[in-house]
Enzyme design. Structure first.
Site, mmCIF file in Angstrom:
data_model
loop_
_atom_site.group_PDB
_atom_site.id
_atom_site.type_symbol
_atom_site.label_atom_id
_atom_site.label_comp_id
_atom_site.label_asym_id
_atom_site.label_seq_id
_atom_site.Cartn_x
_atom_site.Cartn_y
_atom_site.Cartn_z
ATOM 1 C CG ASP A 136 -1.516 -0.908 1.463
ATOM 2 O OD1 ASP A 136 -3.260 -1.466 0.712
ATOM 3 O OD2 ASP A 136 -1.489 -2.608 2.128
ATOM 4 C CG ASP A 170 -17.703 6.057 15.051
ATOM 5 O OD1 ASP A 170 -17.330 7.446 14.443
ATOM 6 O OD2 ASP A 170 -16.496 5.597 15.819
ATOM 7 N N PRO A 178 -13.045 3.151 -1.653
ATOM 8 C CG PRO A 178 -11.053 4.244 -2.713
ATOM 9 C CD PRO A 178 -11.961 3.739 -2.321
ATOM 10 C CG ASP A 179 -7.279 0.919 0.753
ATOM 11 O OD1 ASP A 179 -7.515 0.015 0.921
ATOM 12 O OD2 ASP A 179 -6.809 1.788 1.137
ATOM 13 C CG HIS A 203 -14.741 9.584 14.734
ATOM 14 N ND1 HIS A 203 -14.980 8.167 15.427
ATOM 15 C CD2 HIS A 203 -13.614 9.592 15.433
ATOM 16 C CE1 HIS A 203 -14.120 7.998 16.215
ATOM 17 N NE2 HIS A 203 -13.499 9.363 16.535
ATOM 18 C CG ASN A 217 -5.962 -2.855 -1.463
ATOM 19 O OD1 ASN A 217 -4.629 -2.262 -0.680
ATOM 20 N ND2 ASN A 217 -7.101 -2.712 -1.919
ATOM 21 C CG ASN A 295 -9.297 11.747 22.670
ATOM 22 O OD1 ASN A 295 -8.218 10.765 23.208
ATOM 23 N ND2 ASN A 295 -9.497 12.066 21.532
ATOM 24 C CE1 TYR A 307 -20.876 1.087 32.588
ATOM 25 C CE2 TYR A 307 -20.844 1.875 29.901
ATOM 26 C CZ TYR A 307 -20.816 1.948 31.961
ATOM 27 O OH TYR A 307 -22.056 2.757 31.392
ATOM 28 C CB VAL A 310 -15.055 -2.729 28.077
ATOM 29 C CG1 VAL A 310 -14.782 -1.344 26.802
ATOM 30 C CG2 VAL A 310 -16.794 -2.418 28.136
ATOM 31 C CG ASP A 333 -7.752 -3.142 30.419
ATOM 32 O OD1 ASP A 333 -7.927 -3.760 31.548
ATOM 33 O OD2 ASP A 333 -9.332 -3.139 29.984
ATOM 34 C CB SER A 357 -10.696 7.826 18.643
ATOM 35 O OG SER A 357 -12.383 7.840 19.124
#
Length: 543
Positions: A136, A170, A178-179, A203, A217, A295, A307, A310, A333, A357
């Site tokens: 790529d 989201d 295309p990707d 986002h 690809n 953030n 929680y 998660v 974590d 994110s």
């Protein structure tokens, strides 16, 4: 006239005897010297092409391991027999690298494996850099995050299964990018179910490309999981905001419709029992749930990352320092790259974004790779695999900034990776080699890494009328590219005797005729009986 014929008979007899004797002598001596008038020889068949080396091996080199106490001189006769030349020596390992004539590798392996003093003979293989680099165009220049988590090293073992689905809960995904378009499965627009889950913010598209853009690809960027599919679940509007209800509905819909991993690059400072219950619902369905820590610039971890069940992810810079905007807290974590992350954007373009994110999307991509591997276990086990193989950053052990540390793609994959089972190869046909004085003979040769030509099969004895074909001697070994060439006839007195049936009959007949005429000419003539004269005359007339 009769007197003339009687005088002529001895001369004629002598001539016939001379011709018969000359022809008989020529028949016994063989054909004339072919060098004077050479006959056209048949055009030889072109030789077979050299035997191709198995993939991953040099065609003209082998490695020869020697038994303890055996030196190079002891195996020199065996090397000479196959035309091998020692290219280099590995004395600490009692091994030689032997260069061979082209196309003789299989025969040489069989012969040298049986040589006294040889421990093993194997092809000289090739090795490569273990990193798998995608083609790529933006990978090398803009995607620093993937090498930082050792993705190329991990891709050498596993790139992800297309049977695994990552739900991007989201703003949606650009369905025509295309990707990304080739990686999409059916999704859901929770805000308006009659509309497709298209991204009107950017986002969700950016996060999706980090986790699983089409890779290798020749286009755009590489995603972490090359194989995983993407499920667009739109729960946020064009401004990037939404409600607890829509978020919970999106989580449940993803869990009910085949998602194996759910990425939640969303956050709130407020808790919600509804969202917490939705998390528990998805976890009960054995879904891996990953969320951005938030953030908050050093503040606390946001919900839903706080929680249970998660995986909360903080962000790091290219130098593995905690990104200044990242949240911190005991709920962290894992950590992943989160600054200047280059990925897909609506409209078929690409751009940089910062945030936890983006960091969460890397963890979701790795979770998807692990989920597609045999033995991955439950969602909780996948979390443990990522945490137990992470690169510890900051204070030793888990901490509030990096959790267990920076994810390491290769280390996590290797906990589950199972090398392919090699296909058993046939035992090569070994050729007996001459014994070398003072060198112990190898009791049973070890098969080489490549198969040898099949052992010759005994042919039935030819019938008396069958033409006998030339055969190789029992100890002859011939490479695949060798074509038997005709043996030149020796010259002079060593020329083999060639007997022509026609020539033998012709010479013998002349000789016999001459003897008969001589007997008739010298025998005493007697008057023939009338009957005989009539018979002779009658045959002459009939002729």
């Amino acid at each position: 006239m009769k007197d003339f014929l009687r005088r002529l008979l001895p001369a004629l007899t002598a001539l016939l005897l001379l011709l018969g004797g000359w022809n008989a002598a020529a028949s016994a001596a063989g054909p004339a010297d072919e060098s004077a008038t050479p006959e056209a020889s048949p055009t030889p068949e072109p030789p077979l092409p050299p035997a191709a080396a198995p993939e991953g091996y040099y065609a003209d080199e082998i490695i020869l391991g020697l038994l303890p106490g055996v030196d190079e001189a002891a195996v020199a006769p065996c090397l000479e027999a196959v035309g091998g030349i020692v290219a280099s020596r590995l004395e600490a390992l009692d091994a030689l690298v032997v260069r061979l004539p082209a196309g003789t590798q299989d025969a040489a392996l069989a012969s040298l494996s049986a040589c006294p003093g040889v421990d093993y003979a194997e092809p000289n293989g090739t090795v490569y850099i273990a990193d798998r680099i995608p083609n790529d165009p933006y990978y090398a220049s803009d995607q620093w995050g993937l090498p930082a988590i050792r993705a190329p090293q991990g891709w050498d073992y596993e790139t992800g299964s297309s049977a695994v689905v990552i739900a991007i809960v989201d703003t949606g995904i650009d369905l025509g990018h295309p990707d990304l378009s080739a990686k999409l499965v059916a999704g859901r627009n929770i805000l308006n179910p009659i509309l497709p889950p298209n991204d009107d913010n950017g986002h969700g598209t950016h996060v999706a490309g980090i986790a699983a853009a089409s890779s290798d690809n020749g286009l755009g960027v590489a995603g972490l999981s090359w194989g995983a599919r993407l499920m667009p679940v739109k729960v946020l509007n064009s401004a990037g905001s939404g409600t607890f209800a829509n978020l919970a509905a999106g989580i449940v819909w993803a869990a009910d419709n085949g998602a194996h991993v759910i990425n939640l690059s969303v956050g709130s400072v407020n808790p919600s029992s509804l969202v917490e219950n939705a998390i528990a619902y998805a976890h009960a369905a054995d879904v891996v749930i990953v969320a951005a820590a938030g953030n908050t610039w050093g503040g606390g971890v946001l919900y839903p990352a706080r929680y249970d069940h998660v995986i909360a992810v903080s962000a790091v810079s290219p130098g593995n320092a905690l990104s200044p905007f990242s949240a911190v807290g005991p709920q962290i974590d894992l950590a992943a790259p989160g600054e200047s992350i280059f990925s897909t954007s609506p409209g078929g373009v690409y751009l940089n974004r910062d945030g936890t994110s983006q960091a969460a999307a890397y963890v979701a991509g790795l979770a998807a790779i692990l989920r597609g591997m045999p033995g991955c276990g439950s969602a909780d086990n996948i979390e443990w695999l990522m945490e137990s193989t992470a690169l510890d950053l900051g204070p030793a052990g888990p901490d509030a900034q990096f959790g267990a540390g920076l994810i390491q793609v290769d280390a996590a994959i290797l906990t589950l990776y199972q090398p392919p089972t090699p296909t058993p190869l046939p035992t090569p046909a070994f050729t007996a080699a001459p014994a070398v004085p003072g060198v112990p003979a190898r009791p049973s040769p070890t098969p080489s890494l490549v198969s040898s030509p099949p052992a010759p099969t005994a042919s039935p004895a030819p019938s008396p009328t069958a033409a006998v074909s030339p055969t190789l001697s029992p100890t002859a070994v011939r490479g695949a590219d060798e074509t038997p060439s005709p043996t030149p006839a020796p010259a002079g007195r060593d020329r083999p005797r060639v007997e022509s049936p026609l020539l033998l009959c012709y010479g013998s007949g002349l000789l016999g005729l001459g003897v008969l005429i001589l007997l008739l000419a010298t025998r005493r003539r007697r008057p023939a009986s009338p009957r005989l004269q009539v018979e002779v005359w009658s045959r002459d007339r009939a002729s």
